[in-house]
Scaffold this motif. Structure first.
Motif, PDB file in Angstrom:
ATOM      1  N   UNK A   1       0.790  -1.212   0.000  1.00  0.00           N
ATOM      2  CA  UNK A   1       0.000   0.000   0.000  1.00  0.00           C
ATOM      3  C   UNK A   1       0.829   1.272   0.000  1.00  0.00           C
ATOM      4  N   UNK A   2       2.154   1.138   0.061  1.00  0.00           N
ATOM      5  CA  UNK A   2       3.008   2.324   0.026  1.00  0.00           C
ATOM      6  C   UNK A   2       3.051   2.873  -1.396  1.00  0.00           C
ATOM      7  N   UNK A   3       3.552   4.082  -1.541  1.00  0.00           N
ATOM      8  CA  UNK A   3       3.579   4.669  -2.874  1.00  0.00           C
ATOM      9  C   UNK A   3       4.555   3.933  -3.788  1.00  0.00           C
ATOM     10  N   UNK A   4       5.598   3.337  -3.233  1.00  0.00           N
ATOM     11  CA  UNK A   4       6.524   2.544  -4.035  1.00  0.00           C
ATOM     12  C   UNK A   4       5.819   1.309  -4.591  1.00  0.00           C
ATOM     13  N   UNK A   5       5.056   0.648  -3.728  1.00  0.00           N
ATOM     14  CA  UNK A   5       4.319  -0.542  -4.140  1.00  0.00           C
ATOM     15  C   UNK A   5       3.306  -0.195  -5.221  1.00  0.00           C
ATOM     16  N   UNK A   6       2.571   0.872  -5.030  1.00  0.00           N
ATOM     17  CA  UNK A   6       1.556   1.273  -6.000  1.00  0.00           C
ATOM     18  C   UNK A   6       2.191   1.660  -7.326  1.00  0.00           C
TER      19      UNK A   6
ATOM     20  N   UNK B   1       1.429  -0.371 -10.729  1.00  0.00           N
ATOM     21  CA  UNK B   1       0.807   0.378 -11.816  1.00  0.00           C
ATOM     22  C   UNK B   1       1.661   0.327 -13.081  1.00  0.00           C
ATOM     23  N   UNK B   2       2.960   0.573 -12.958  1.00  0.00           N
ATOM     24  CA  UNK B   2       3.848   0.541 -14.121  1.00  0.00           C
ATOM     25  C   UNK B   2       3.888  -0.830 -14.779  1.00  0.00           C
TER      26      UNK B   2
ATOM     27  N   UNK C   1       7.603  -6.634 -17.777  1.00  0.00           N
ATOM     28  CA  UNK C   1       7.828  -6.404 -16.350  1.00  0.00           C
ATOM     29  C   UNK C   1       9.027  -5.519 -16.101  1.00  0.00           C
ATOM     30  N   UNK C   2      10.088  -5.721 -16.863  1.00  0.00           N
ATOM     31  CA  UNK C   2      11.279  -4.877 -16.721  1.00  0.00           C
ATOM     32  C   UNK C   2      10.970  -3.439 -17.094  1.00  0.00           C
ATOM     33  N   UNK C   3      10.271  -3.244 -18.204  1.00  0.00           N
ATOM     34  CA  UNK C   3       9.910  -1.889 -18.618  1.00  0.00           C
ATOM     35  C   UNK C   3       8.942  -1.257 -17.615  1.00  0.00           C
ATOM     36  N   UNK C   4       8.048  -2.058 -17.047  1.00  0.00           N
ATOM     37  CA  UNK C   4       7.141  -1.553 -16.025  1.00  0.00           C
ATOM     38  C   UNK C   4       7.881  -1.057 -14.796  1.00  0.00           C
ATOM     39  N   UNK C   5       8.943  -1.762 -14.415  1.00  0.00           N
ATOM     40  CA  UNK C   5       9.749  -1.320 -13.267  1.00  0.00           C
ATOM     41  C   UNK C   5      10.502  -0.032 -13.597  1.00  0.00           C
ATOM     42  N   UNK C   6      10.938   0.126 -14.841  1.00  0.00           N
ATOM     43  CA  UNK C   6      11.608   1.364 -15.250  1.00  0.00           C
ATOM     44  C   UNK C   6      10.624   2.526 -15.194  1.00  0.00           C
ATOM     45  N   UNK C   7       9.396   2.296 -15.665  1.00  0.00           N
ATOM     46  CA  UNK C   7       8.357   3.326 -15.586  1.00  0.00           C
ATOM     47  C   UNK C   7       8.088   3.683 -14.127  1.00  0.00           C
TER      48      UNK C   7
ATOM     49  N   UNK D   1      10.172   3.488 -11.620  1.00  0.00           N
ATOM     50  CA  UNK D   1      11.292   4.288 -11.110  1.00  0.00           C
ATOM     51  C   UNK D   1      11.127   5.746 -11.527  1.00  0.00           C
ATOM     52  N   UNK D   2      10.680   5.965 -12.758  1.00  0.00           N
ATOM     53  CA  UNK D   2      10.414   7.330 -13.207  1.00  0.00           C
ATOM     54  C   UNK D   2       9.302   7.990 -12.411  1.00  0.00           C
ATOM     55  N   UNK D   3       8.255   7.214 -12.117  1.00  0.00           N
ATOM     56  CA  UNK D   3       7.160   7.752 -11.295  1.00  0.00           C
ATOM     57  C   UNK D   3       7.672   8.166  -9.921  1.00  0.00           C
ATOM     58  N   UNK D   4       8.464   7.302  -9.303  1.00  0.00           N
ATOM     59  CA  UNK D   4       8.958   7.586  -7.947  1.00  0.00           C
ATOM     60  C   UNK D   4       9.918   8.765  -7.936  1.00  0.00           C
ATOM     61  N   UNK D   5      10.775   8.858  -8.942  1.00  0.00           N
ATOM     62  CA  UNK D   5      11.682  10.004  -9.008  1.00  0.00           C
ATOM     63  C   UNK D   5      10.899  11.295  -9.204  1.00  0.00           C
TER      64      UNK D   5
END
Length: 92
Positions: free
Chosen positions: A11-16, A20-21, A73-79, A81-85
């Motif tokens: 439920x943290x913003x990192x998890x979301x 989502x990505x 999945x890899x591209x989703x994690x990159x997206x 990381x961009x969201x979190x930054x």
């Protein structure tokens, strides 16, 4: 319920952001809106997706393979990381 209220990872913003990505990329590949092993984009053709005639076997009705899942999945994690930054930058 205890994990959601304790301020833990679920439920943290990192998890979301990661969920989502990853969902966005898997949804795009599954529906043919993003490149996959069965639909490739070529620079000469204006980056339009075309059937590649791939002979990879898949039990999926639309032909999504394990390679597609790993790549999306890899591209989703990159997206994510961009969201979190971006969120961290907006908070400052």
């Amino acid at each position: 319920s205890e994990h959601l209220n304790s301020g833990g990872f679920i439920g943290s913003r990192e998890n979301i952001a990661v969920c989502t990505g990853t969902f966005i990329m898997l949804f795009a590949v599954r529906n043919g809106w993003a490149p996959s092993t069965s639909k490739n984009a070529k620079l000469e053709k204006g980056l339009n997706l075309e059937d590649s005639g791939s002979d990879m076997l898949s039990g999926d009705p639309l032909g999504m393979t394990f390679v597609d899942v790993l790549a999306a999945g890899s591209m989703g994690h990159i997206i994510a990381a961009g969201m979190l930054l971006g969120l961290n930058n907006m908070a400052q």
